[in-house]
Design a protein around this motif. Sequence first.
Motif, short mmCIF file in Angstrom:
data_model
loop_
_atom_site.label_atom_id
_atom_site.label_comp_id
_atom_site.label_asym_id
_atom_site.label_seq_id
_atom_site.Cartn_x
_atom_site.Cartn_y
_atom_site.Cartn_z
N UNK A 112 39.28 36.77 8.84
CA UNK A 112 40.60 36.30 8.45
C UNK A 112 40.53 35.05 7.58
N UNK A 113 39.34 34.51 7.41
CA UNK A 113 39.15 33.32 6.58
C UNK A 113 38.34 33.69 5.35
N UNK A 114 38.85 33.36 4.19
CA UNK A 114 38.14 33.65 2.95
C UNK A 114 36.80 32.93 2.89
N UNK A 115 36.73 31.76 3.50
CA UNK A 115 35.50 30.97 3.48
C UNK A 115 34.73 31.08 4.80
N UNK A 116 34.98 32.14 5.55
CA UNK A 116 34.35 32.31 6.86
C UNK A 116 32.83 32.35 6.77
N UNK A 117 32.19 31.42 7.45
CA UNK A 117 30.73 31.32 7.48
C UNK A 117 30.21 31.92 8.79
N UNK A 118 29.05 32.56 8.75
CA UNK A 118 28.48 33.13 9.97
C UNK A 118 28.22 32.06 11.04
N UNK A 119 28.44 32.42 12.29
CA UNK A 119 28.13 31.54 13.41
C UNK A 119 27.81 32.39 14.63
N UNK A 120 27.18 31.78 15.60
CA UNK A 120 26.74 32.50 16.81
C UNK A 120 27.72 32.28 17.95
N UNK A 121 27.98 33.34 18.70
CA UNK A 121 28.78 33.26 19.92
C UNK A 121 27.99 33.89 21.06
N UNK A 122 28.23 33.41 22.25
CA UNK A 122 27.56 33.94 23.42
C UNK A 122 28.55 34.39 24.48
N UNK A 123 29.80 34.52 24.09
CA UNK A 123 30.83 34.92 25.04
C UNK A 123 30.70 36.39 25.43
N UNK A 124 31.12 36.70 26.62
CA UNK A 124 31.06 38.08 27.11
C UNK A 124 32.29 38.85 26.63
N UNK A 125 32.15 40.16 26.54
CA UNK A 125 33.25 41.05 26.16
C UNK A 125 34.23 41.10 27.32
N UNK A 126 35.52 40.91 27.02
CA UNK A 126 36.53 40.93 28.08
C UNK A 126 37.63 41.93 27.76
N UNK A 127 38.54 42.10 28.67
CA UNK A 127 39.66 43.02 28.48
C UNK A 127 40.59 42.56 27.36
N UNK A 128 40.54 41.28 26.99
CA UNK A 128 41.39 40.79 25.91
C UNK A 128 40.77 41.00 24.53
N UNK A 129 39.52 41.42 24.47
CA UNK A 129 38.87 41.76 23.19
C UNK A 129 39.25 43.18 22.81
N UNK A 130 39.47 43.40 21.52
CA UNK A 130 39.86 44.72 21.05
C UNK A 130 38.97 45.12 19.87
N UNK A 131 38.36 46.29 19.98
CA UNK A 131 37.52 46.81 18.91
C UNK A 131 38.42 47.35 17.80
N UNK A 132 38.23 46.84 16.58
CA UNK A 132 39.01 47.29 15.42
C UNK A 132 38.24 48.37 14.68
N UNK A 133 36.92 48.15 14.52
CA UNK A 133 36.07 49.13 13.84
C UNK A 133 34.71 49.14 14.53
N UNK A 134 34.23 50.32 14.86
CA UNK A 134 32.92 50.45 15.51
C UNK A 134 31.81 50.14 14.51
N UNK A 135 30.72 49.60 15.04
CA UNK A 135 29.56 49.31 14.22
C UNK A 135 28.54 50.43 14.32
N UNK A 136 27.33 50.13 13.86
CA UNK A 136 26.24 51.10 13.91
C UNK A 136 25.57 51.12 15.28
N UNK A 137 24.48 51.82 15.37
CA UNK A 137 23.74 51.94 16.64
C UNK A 137 23.04 50.63 16.97
N UNK A 138 22.75 50.42 18.26
CA UNK A 138 22.06 49.21 18.69
C UNK A 138 20.60 49.26 18.33
#
Length: 84
Positions: free
Chosen positions: A58-84
């Motif tokens: 959502x940010x034109x200047x969005x820079x990559x960063x790391x997160x370590x948060x767990x997936x919760x019920x409030x997270x919503x998948x918009x587009x699936x990625x590739x295989x693990x």
Amino acid sequence: MTTEILAQIGPRTAGAIYQNSDGAFEVLALVTDPAEAARLLNRRPEVARFAVIVRDVLRADGQPFAVGSVWTASDRLVRAGGAR
């Protein structure tokens, strides 16, 4: 990787886009090596299990960063990625 850790990561594989109250994020990489995850997250190695490298789409200047948060019920998948 245990099923518990996989559940905490959720569907966040490279290429996935997910949304939560913080914004919308594209997953650039998934780091499952605890030592590398700890380094990226500035945490103790015994605490970090994984890190997800994301970019805020959502940010034109969005820079990559790391997160370590767990997936919760409030997270919503918009587009699936590739295989693990």
